[in-house]
Design a protein around this motif. Structure first.
Motif, PDB file in Angstrom:
ATOM      1  N   THR A 130       0.742  -1.149   0.055  1.00 24.95           N
ATOM      2  CA  THR A 130      -0.089   0.063  -0.589  1.00 24.95           C
ATOM      3  C   THR A 130       0.931   1.176  -0.138  1.00 24.95           C
ATOM      4  OG1 THR A 130      -1.685  -0.970   0.894  1.00 24.95           O
ATOM      5  CG2 THR A 130      -1.807   1.240   1.238  1.00 24.95           C
ATOM      6  N   PHE A 131       1.835   1.149   0.776  1.00 22.50           N
ATOM      7  CA  PHE A 131       2.801   2.126   0.944  1.00 22.50           C
ATOM      8  C   PHE A 131       3.120   2.707  -0.323  1.00 22.50           C
ATOM      9  CE2 PHE A 131       4.014   2.187   5.852  1.00 22.50           C
ATOM     10  CZ  PHE A 131       2.925   2.547   5.937  1.00 22.50           C
ATOM     11  N   PRO A 132       3.594   2.203  -1.563  1.00 20.20           N
ATOM     12  CA  PRO A 132       4.628   2.687  -2.869  1.00 20.20           C
ATOM     13  C   PRO A 132       3.289   3.333  -3.155  1.00 20.20           C
ATOM     14  CG  PRO A 132       5.061   0.414  -1.956  1.00 20.20           C
ATOM     15  CD  PRO A 132       4.287   0.604  -1.177  1.00 20.20           C
ATOM     16  N   GLN A 133       1.872   2.533  -3.045  1.00 20.62           N
ATOM     17  CA  GLN A 133       0.452   3.535  -3.871  1.00 20.62           C
ATOM     18  C   GLN A 133       0.666   4.292  -3.242  1.00 20.62           C
ATOM     19  OE1 GLN A 133      -0.711   1.706  -6.538  1.00 20.62           O
ATOM     20  NE2 GLN A 133       0.925   0.132  -6.874  1.00 20.62           N
ATOM     21  N   LEU A 134       1.080   5.299  -2.434  1.00 19.59           N
ATOM     22  CA  LEU A 134      -0.118   6.124  -1.754  1.00 19.59           C
ATOM     23  C   LEU A 134       1.416   7.349  -2.372  1.00 19.59           C
ATOM     24  CD1 LEU A 134      -0.701   4.809   2.043  1.00 19.59           C
ATOM     25  CD2 LEU A 134      -1.891   6.601   0.194  1.00 19.59           C
ATOM     26  N   ARG A 135       2.477   7.347  -1.861  1.00 20.20           N
ATOM     27  CA  ARG A 135       3.973   8.269  -2.835  1.00 20.20           C
ATOM     28  C   ARG A 135       3.539   7.588  -3.569  1.00 20.20           C
ATOM     29  NH1 ARG A 135       8.510   7.098   0.464  1.00 20.20           N
ATOM     30  NH2 ARG A 135       8.367   6.201   2.340  1.00 20.20           N
ATOM     31  N   ILE A 136       2.717   7.362  -4.983  1.00 19.22           N
ATOM     32  CA  ILE A 136       2.651   7.585  -6.134  1.00 19.22           C
ATOM     33  C   ILE A 136       1.222   8.255  -6.592  1.00 19.22           C
ATOM     34  CG2 ILE A 136       2.137   7.033  -8.638  1.00 19.22           C
ATOM     35  CD1 ILE A 136       3.013   3.953  -7.606  1.00 19.22           C
ATOM     36  N   MET A 137       0.690   8.395  -5.408  1.00 18.71           N
ATOM     37  CA  MET A 137      -0.187   9.341  -5.407  1.00 18.71           C
ATOM     38  C   MET A 137      -0.130  10.712  -5.256  1.00 18.71           C
ATOM     39  SD  MET A 137      -3.866   6.793  -3.976  1.00 18.71           S
ATOM     40  CE  MET A 137      -4.480   8.093  -3.985  1.00 18.71           C
ATOM     41  N   ILE A 138       1.229  10.332  -4.049  1.00 19.01           N
ATOM     42  CA  ILE A 138       1.704  11.948  -4.023  1.00 19.01           C
ATOM     43  C   ILE A 138       1.877  12.904  -4.978  1.00 19.01           C
ATOM     44  CG2 ILE A 138       3.411  13.038  -2.014  1.00 19.01           C
ATOM     45  CD1 ILE A 138       2.438  11.078  -0.156  1.00 19.01           C
ATOM     46  N   SER A 139       3.136  11.888  -5.861  1.00 15.98           N
ATOM     47  CA  SER A 139       3.773  12.347  -6.063  1.00 15.98           C
ATOM     48  C   SER A 139       2.669  13.019  -7.898  1.00 15.98           C
ATOM     49  CB  SER A 139       4.748  11.088  -7.176  1.00 15.98           C
ATOM     50  OG  SER A 139       5.872  10.736  -6.071  1.00 15.98           O
ATOM     51  N   ARG A 140       1.737  11.931  -8.099  1.00 16.14           N
ATOM     52  CA  ARG A 140       1.024  12.670  -9.081  1.00 16.14           C
ATOM     53  C   ARG A 140       0.574  14.089  -8.512  1.00 16.14           C
ATOM     54  NH1 ARG A 140      -2.003   7.095 -10.696  1.00 16.14           N
ATOM     55  NH2 ARG A 140      -0.875   5.495 -11.727  1.00 16.14           N
ATOM     56  N   PHE A 141       0.192  14.153  -7.085  1.00 18.10           N
ATOM     57  CA  PHE A 141      -0.490  15.474  -6.479  1.00 18.10           C
ATOM     58  C   PHE A 141       0.024  16.330  -7.097  1.00 18.10           C
ATOM     59  CE2 PHE A 141      -3.652  12.571  -4.385  1.00 18.10           C
ATOM     60  CZ  PHE A 141      -5.021  13.803  -4.738  1.00 18.10           C
ATOM     61  N   GLN A 142       1.011  16.455  -6.258  1.00 20.20           N
ATOM     62  CA  GLN A 142       2.666  17.043  -7.051  1.00 20.20           C
ATOM     63  C   GLN A 142       2.405  17.681  -8.152  1.00 20.20           C
ATOM     64  OE1 GLN A 142       5.319  15.497  -4.598  1.00 20.20           O
ATOM     65  NE2 GLN A 142       4.858  16.638  -2.512  1.00 20.20           N
ATOM     66  N   SER A 143       3.058  16.601  -9.405  1.00 14.36           N
ATOM     67  CA  SER A 143       3.217  17.157 -10.456  1.00 14.36           C
ATOM     68  C   SER A 143       1.890  17.539 -10.867  1.00 14.36           C
ATOM     69  CB  SER A 143       3.121  16.184 -11.444  1.00 14.36           C
ATOM     70  OG  SER A 143       1.999  15.195 -11.213  1.00 14.36           O
ATOM     71  N   LYS A 144       1.017  17.387 -10.507  1.00 10.17           N
ATOM     72  CA  LYS A 144      -0.282  18.178 -10.950  1.00 10.17           C
ATOM     73  C   LYS A 144      -0.760  19.587 -10.080  1.00 10.17           C
ATOM     74  CE  LYS A 144      -2.809  14.237 -12.213  1.00 10.17           C
ATOM     75  NZ  LYS A 144      -4.678  14.173 -12.005  1.00 10.17           N
ATOM     76  N   ASP A 145       0.228  20.111  -9.365  1.00  5.40           N
ATOM     77  CA  ASP A 145       0.013  20.917  -8.066  1.00  5.40           C
ATOM     78  C   ASP A 145      -0.694  21.362  -7.269  1.00  5.40           C
ATOM     79  OD1 ASP A 145       2.820  23.001  -9.180  1.00  5.40           O
ATOM     80  OD2 ASP A 145       1.197  23.923 -10.693  1.00  5.40           O
ATOM     81  N   ASP A 146      -1.582  20.214  -7.209  1.00  9.60           N
ATOM     82  CA  ASP A 146      -2.068  20.224  -6.059  1.00  9.60           C
ATOM     83  C   ASP A 146      -1.584  19.627  -4.645  1.00  9.60           C
ATOM     84  OD1 ASP A 146      -4.667  19.111  -4.361  1.00  9.60           O
ATOM     85  OD2 ASP A 146      -5.746  18.384  -5.388  1.00  9.60           O
ATOM     86  N   PHE A 147      -1.006  20.559  -4.322  1.00  9.31           N
ATOM     87  CA  PHE A 147      -0.011  20.346  -2.936  1.00  9.31           C
ATOM     88  C   PHE A 147      -1.406  20.060  -1.416  1.00  9.31           C
ATOM     89  CE2 PHE A 147       2.431  22.830  -5.869  1.00  9.31           C
ATOM     90  CZ  PHE A 147       3.461  22.220  -6.178  1.00  9.31           C
ATOM     91  N   LYS A 148      -2.332  20.256  -1.474  1.00  7.62           N
ATOM     92  CA  LYS A 148      -2.912  20.561  -0.243  1.00  7.62           C
ATOM     93  C   LYS A 148      -3.382  18.392  -0.381  1.00  7.62           C
ATOM     94  CE  LYS A 148      -7.130  21.697   1.664  1.00  7.62           C
ATOM     95  NZ  LYS A 148      -9.013  22.311   1.534  1.00  7.62           N
ATOM     96  N   GLN A 149      -3.780  18.238  -1.457  1.00  8.13           N
ATOM     97  CA  GLN A 149      -4.088  16.918  -1.457  1.00  8.13           C
ATOM     98  C   GLN A 149      -2.921  15.933  -1.671  1.00  8.13           C
ATOM     99  OE1 GLN A 149      -6.539  15.306  -0.965  1.00  8.13           O
ATOM    100  NE2 GLN A 149      -7.940  16.983  -1.341  1.00  8.13           N
ATOM    101  N   ALA A 150      -1.646  16.246  -1.748  1.00  8.74           N
ATOM    102  CA  ALA A 150       0.506  15.711  -1.613  1.00  8.74           C
ATOM    103  C   ALA A 150       0.169  15.398  -0.083  1.00  8.74           C
ATOM    104  CB  ALA A 150       0.928  16.233  -2.332  1.00  8.74           C
ATOM    105  N   ARG A 151      -0.040  16.627   0.923  1.00  7.81           N
ATOM    106  CA  ARG A 151       0.178  17.273   2.163  1.00  7.81           C
ATOM    107  C   ARG A 151      -0.696  15.634   2.879  1.00  7.81           C
ATOM    108  NH1 ARG A 151      -0.279  22.567   6.256  1.00  7.81           N
ATOM    109  NH2 ARG A 151       0.992  21.268   7.639  1.00  7.81           N
ATOM    110  N   ILE A 152      -2.051  16.347   2.405  1.00 12.11           N
ATOM    111  CA  ILE A 152      -3.328  15.211   3.184  1.00 12.11           C
ATOM    112  C   ILE A 152      -2.030  13.444   2.878  1.00 12.11           C
ATOM    113  CG2 ILE A 152      -5.044  14.383   3.260  1.00 12.11           C
ATOM    114  CD1 ILE A 152      -6.692  16.940   2.460  1.00 12.11           C
ATOM    115  N   LEU A 153      -2.410  13.182   2.066  1.00 15.05           N
ATOM    116  CA  LEU A 153      -1.627  11.981   2.476  1.00 15.05           C
ATOM    117  C   LEU A 153      -0.336  11.327   2.849  1.00 15.05           C
ATOM    118  CD1 LEU A 153      -2.842  11.027  -1.958  1.00 15.05           C
ATOM    119  CD2 LEU A 153      -3.747  10.128   0.094  1.00 15.05           C
ATOM    120  N   SER A 154       0.678  12.614   2.551  1.00 18.88           N
ATOM    121  CA  SER A 154       2.135  12.021   3.186  1.00 18.88           C
ATOM    122  C   SER A 154       1.767  12.014   5.007  1.00 18.88           C
ATOM    123  CB  SER A 154       2.853  13.036   2.802  1.00 18.88           C
ATOM    124  OG  SER A 154       2.307  14.880   3.570  1.00 18.88           O
ATOM    125  N   GLN A 155       0.819  12.969   5.375  1.00 19.56           N
ATOM    126  CA  GLN A 155       0.556  13.099   6.559  1.00 19.56           C
ATOM    127  C   GLN A 155      -0.683  11.750   7.210  1.00 19.56           C
ATOM    128  OE1 GLN A 155       1.274  15.256   8.734  1.00 19.56           O
ATOM    129  NE2 GLN A 155       0.798  13.962  10.058  1.00 19.56           N
TER     130      GLN A 155
END
Length: 722
Positions: free
Chosen positions: A441-466
Motif C-alpha cells: 500500500t505504501f508505494p501506491q500512496l507515494r505514487i499518488m503523492i507524486s501525481r498530486f505534486q506534479s499537478k500542483d495539488d499540494f494540499k492533497q499531497a500533504r494530506i496523503l503524506s500525513q
C-alpha cells in the motif's frame, strides 16, 4: 492653508521626519538657493498642490464616507476616509484614533493605512489600501440568490478559510491590545484573488489593564453607535449582549469572540443569527440569547454538529462561557477541517469513534478483518486445547484400566501438540501477509503523492503524506516526505517538529534552521526569496516539488505586492542578473513586459498573478502554461520560442501576437473574445476563428492563404496582409 502657515509647518514638523540626507536638502532649500537647481522629483514633492485627487464614492456611513482617490505623490490609487459633516471634537478625535489604531496593526488580513492628514479647512482624513472584489455580506447575498458562479467558488470550505483569516486578524489585534467591536460580513473585504481584509475599525478601542472596567457616560456615547432611536452603536444581530445592554458596559476580547461566532453562524447558514420585527425585539433577543441553533434550521446543507457546537460556544450569553481567545476558536475550526471533534462539541466516545472511522476508513476495515481473523483463530485454538485437556484427564482416570488405552491417549496428545504448532505457524503467516499488504500500500500512496505534486495539488499531497506518517511514524523517508510537504505549505512549526525526528538531520540543517526561525511568525518575502535561491542549488528531486509548493503557498498567503516583488527577483535570478521587469499599474490593471530578455527559461513565478497584459516578445520562453488561467487581455509572443498554446483565458483575451513563432494552431481561441490577432508565416487552419464574434482585425502573412479560402471562411473582420 496660506503660505505663512505652510512655512511654519515646514519649520516645526518636517525636521522631525527627515533623515540626515533629507536634512541637508532642507538646509539647501531654506538657505534661499534657486529652486531651478533642485531635481524635478524634489520639486514635485515640494509642490503645494493637493496630494490627493478625489474620485468616486465607495461607501457611506452615519459619520464618515469612503471614496476612491489618486495619490499623486506615490502615483497609486487609494481609498480615502473622511467625516461627512462638521463634527464635535470627540467625534474628530475618535476618527483620528481609528486611523492610528489601524496604522499600528500591520497584518496581511487587516487593511493597511497609508497617510493621516487634514485638508485646507482643517478637516481630517486618512488614506488606506484600495481593495477590489466584494464584501462578505454581498457574497452571502449572492449565495442566497443561488448565483451559479459564486455558489461554485464559495463553498463552505472556502468560506471557513475566509473565517480563519479573520480569526487570525482579530487574534493579532488582541495581541496588540485592540478590540474591533464591529465584526460583521459588511466589514470583511474579499478580492478576486482571495485576499481577505478586516476593515472599518471605527468602533475599535484599546484594552485597558482592567479590560472589563465600566465606561463613563461620555465614553459610552463613543462606544455605542447611535441608530434611529439614539441608543445603539454597532450592528444589531452581530453585537454581544454586553454591547446592547446599557447597564453592562464591559468590553473584552470575549466581546469580539461573540462577533466571530455570529459571523460563523451567518457563513454556515447564510442567515443572521438574531432577527426581529423591530430593533427593540432584536436587542431583547440578544440580551436573552434567543436565537435558533444552526442545527435547528431547515437548511439544504445542514450544519455539522461539530461546527454547531463551535457557534453556540462562541455566542454564549455569558462572556466567561465563550472561547478564551480567537486562537482557541480558530483551533476548533481547524480540528473540524482535519476530521477531529471540536472541543466545544464535548464529543462522547461514540462520536469520537465515528470521526476516527471517517478519517481512517480503509485502515480500520483492514485492521478489523485482521483482528476478527486473529480472534477467530485464538478461539479455535482455545476450544481445541480445552478439548485436548478433557481427553488427557479422561486418559489419566482410565490409565489403571488399560495400558493400551493410555498409549492411545498419549498418541492423541501428541497429535494435538502438532496441531497447535501448525496453528501458531498459521498465525505467523497471517502477520507476514498483513506486513506484505502494508508494504504494497505504501508505494501506491507515494505514487499518488507524486501525481498530486506534479499537478500542483499540494494540499492533497500533504494530506496523503500525513496519512503515511500516521501509519508508520518511524520510517525516516516518510518523516522526511511529511516534513517537506509541511515546509512547502509554509507550516514551519509542523515542519520543525518533523525535521527534529529525522535520523540524519545534518543534511537538512539549513531547512531546520529556517523552520525554527519562522515557526511562530510569518517569514518576510525577502527571506523566502533567499530560501528559493538556496533551493536552486540543491538536488533536482528536492528543488522541483518543494520550490513549486512554496510558490503555490505564497500565492495563497501573501499580499499581491509581495508576490510581484518575488516574481521580479526570481526572473532576475533566472536571467543571470541581466533582465528587466517592466511592471505598470494603469487604471488599476497590471501590465508586464519581459521583452528582449535573452536568458530566462520559464515564467513559473508569474503563476496566478492578476496580469492583463504580458509581453514575451524576443525571449527564449517556451511554455506559457503558468499564465493559462490569468485574466490576460493582451498576449505578445512575437519572436519567442513558444511552439504551442493549449489553453488561454478565452473570456478576457482581446489581442494575441504570434508572429515569428512556431505556433500553427488557433484552436485555443475558439469561442473566445479575441479582437485583434497577428498570425505567423506558418499555414494555420482558420476555421476556429469563425466562432470569434468580437474579431475585428486579423493580420496574415501575404500569399499564404488563397482568396477563395479566405472568402469561404466568411469572417466578419478586417483582414490585413503584411
Amino acid at each position: 492653508m496660506n503660505n505663512s502657515a505652510k512655512k511654519d509647518r515646514l519649520d516645526s514638523d518636517s525636521l522631525h521626519r527627515l533623515d540626515q540626507g533629507s536634512e541637508a536638502l532642507y538646509d539647501l532649500v531654506m538657505s534661499g538657493n534657486d529652486q531651478d537647481e533642485l531635481p524635478s522629483d524634489v520639486l514635485e514633492i515640494m509642490d503645494d498642490e493637493p496630494r490627493y485627487e478625489q474620485k468616486d464614492d465607495i461607501a457611506s456611513g452615519g459619520m464618515k464616507k469612503i471614496s476612491s482617490a489618486y495619490d499623486k505623490l506615490f502615483r497609486r490609487p487609494v481609498a480615502k476616509a473622511e467625516l461627512k459633516n462638521k463634527s464635535r471634537h470627540e467625534v474628530i478625535s475618535n476618527f483620528i484614533n481609528e486611523a492610528r489604531i489601524m496604522a499600528r496593526l500591520e497584518h496581511p488580513n487587516i487593511v493597511p493605512v497609508y497617510d493621516l492628514d487634514a485638508n485646507e479647512e482643517g478637516a481630517p482624513f486618512f488614506t488606506m489600501k484600495l481593495s477590489g472584489g466584494k464584501n462578505l455580506e454581498e457574497i452571502i447575498e449572492l449565495l442566497n440568490n443561488k448565483d451559479p458562479q459564486i455558489s461554485e467558488y464559495y463553498t463552505r470550505d472556502r468560506l471557513l478559510e475566509i473565517f480563519l483569516k479573520i480569526c487570525d486578524a482579530v487574534a493579532y489585534a488582541h495581541s496588540k491590545g485592540i478590540l474591533h467591536l464591529d465584526i460583521k460580513p459588511a466589514n470583511i473585504q474579499v478580492d478576486q484573488f482571495g485576499a481577505v481584509l478586516l476593515c472599518d475599525w471605527g468602533l475599535a478601542r484599546e484594552m485597558s489593564q482592567e479590560e472589563n472596567a465600566n465606561l463613563s457616560d461620555s465614553e459610552l456615547k463613543y462606544e455605542v453607535e447611535q441608530s434611529l432611536d439614539g441608543k445603539i452603536k454597532g450592528t444589531p444581530g452581530f453585537m454581544a449582549p454586553e454591547q446592547v445592554d446599557p447597564q453592562n458596559q464591559k468590553r473584552s476580547a470575549e466581546t469580539d469572540i461573540y462577533g466571530l461566532g455570529a459571523l460563523l453562524y451567518n457563513i454556515l447558514t447564510l442567515r443572521k443569527p438574531l432577527t426581529g420585527a423591530s430593533l427593540d425585539q432584536v436587542i431583547n433577543n440578544t440580551l436573552a440569547g434567543l436565537f435558533p441553533s444552526p442545527l435547528e434550521l431547515n437548511l439544504t446543507h445542514p450544519v455539522p454538529p461539530g461546527l454547531n457546537a463551535v457557534v453556540m460556544k462562541a455566542m454564549a450569553l455569558e462572556a466567561i462561557d465563550r472561547y478564551a481567545s480567537a486562537e482557541k476558536l480558530a483551533e476548533d475550526i481547524r480540528n473540524y477541517q482535519q476530521g477531529f471533534a471540536t472541543r466545544a462539541q464535548e464529543a462522547g466516545f461514540g462520536t469520537l469513534i465515528s470521526l476516527m472511522l471517517k478519517r481512517y476508513k480503509k485502515q480500520f476495515i483492514l485492521g478489523s478483518i485482521i483482528f476478527v481473523s486473529f480472534i477467530a483463530t485464538i478461539l479455535f485454538f482455545l476450544v481445541r486445547l480445552k478439548h485436548e485437556q478433557v481427553l488427557t484427564n479422561e486418559a489419566l482416570v482410565l490409565s489403571t484400566e488399560s495400558e493400551a488405552r493410555l498409549k492411545t491417549a498419549h498418541k492423541q496428545l501428541q497429535s494435538s501438540e502438532a496441531e497447535a504448532r501448525q496453528l501458531l505457524f498459521d498465525l505467523q503467516e497471517e502477520k507476514n501477509e498483513r506486513l506484505a499488504l502494508q508494504q504494497a500500500t505504501f508505494p501506491q500512496l507515494r505514487i499518488m503523492i507524486s501525481r498530486f505534486q506534479s499537478k500542483d495539488d499540494f494540499k492533497q499531497a500533504r494530506i496523503l503524506s500525513q496519512l503515511l506518517y500516521n501509519l508508520d511514524p518511524k520510517d525516516n523517508s516518510i518523516i522526511l516526505l511529511a516534513a517537506y510537504t509541511s515546509f512547502g505549505a509554509l507550516d514551519f512549526s509542523k515542519a520543525n517538529t518533523l525535521f527534529s525526528k529525522l535520523k540524519n538531520q545534518e543534511k537538512y540543517q539549513w531547512l531546520i534552521e529556517f523552520s525554527q526561525k519562522y515557526s511562530v511568525q510569518q517569514a518576510p518575502i525577502a527571506e523566502l526569496h533567499r530560501l528559493i535561491q538556496q533551493l536552486s542549488r540543491t538536488p533536482n528531486h528536492l528543488r522541483k516539488n518543494l520550490n513549486n509548493n512554496l510558490l503555490y503557498s505564497i500565492t495563497q498567503s501573501y499580499p499581491l505586492e509581495d508576490r510581484f516583488e518575488l516574481a521580479k527577483k526570481m526572473l532576475h535570478d533566472e536571467s543571470l542578473n541581466h533582465s528587466h521587469f517592466d511592471l505598470q499599474l494603469i487604471d488599476g490593471e497590471y501590465h508586464l513586459s519581459l521583452a528582449n530578455n535573452k536568458t530566462f527559461g520559464h515564467i513559473k513565478p508569474l503563476h496566478n498573478l492578476p496580469l492583463v497584459s504580458l509581453d514575451l516578445s524576443n525571449t527564449p520562453c517556451v511554455d506559457i502554461s503558468p499564465v493559462e488561467n490569468t485574466p490576460l487581455k493582451r498576449l505578445i509572443l512575437n519572436g519567442s520560442r513558444v511552439v504551442e498554446i493549449l489553453k488561454i483565458n478565452t473570456k478576457t483575451i482581446q489581442e494575441v501576437d504570434v508572429r515569428n513563432t512556431q505556433v500553427s494552431n488557433v484552436t485555443f481561441l475558439k469561442n473566445s473574445s479575441i479582437e485583434t490577432l497577428y498570425l505567423n508565416k506558418h499555414w494555420t487552419d482558420l476555421k476556429p476563428l469563425q466562432s470569434c464574434e468580437n474579431l475585428t482585425k486579423l493580420y496574415l502573412k501575404d500569399l499564404l492563404y488563397s482568396p477563395k479560402y479566405i472568402k469561404n471562411l466568411g469572417l466578419n473582420c478586417e483582414i490585413i496582409f503584411y
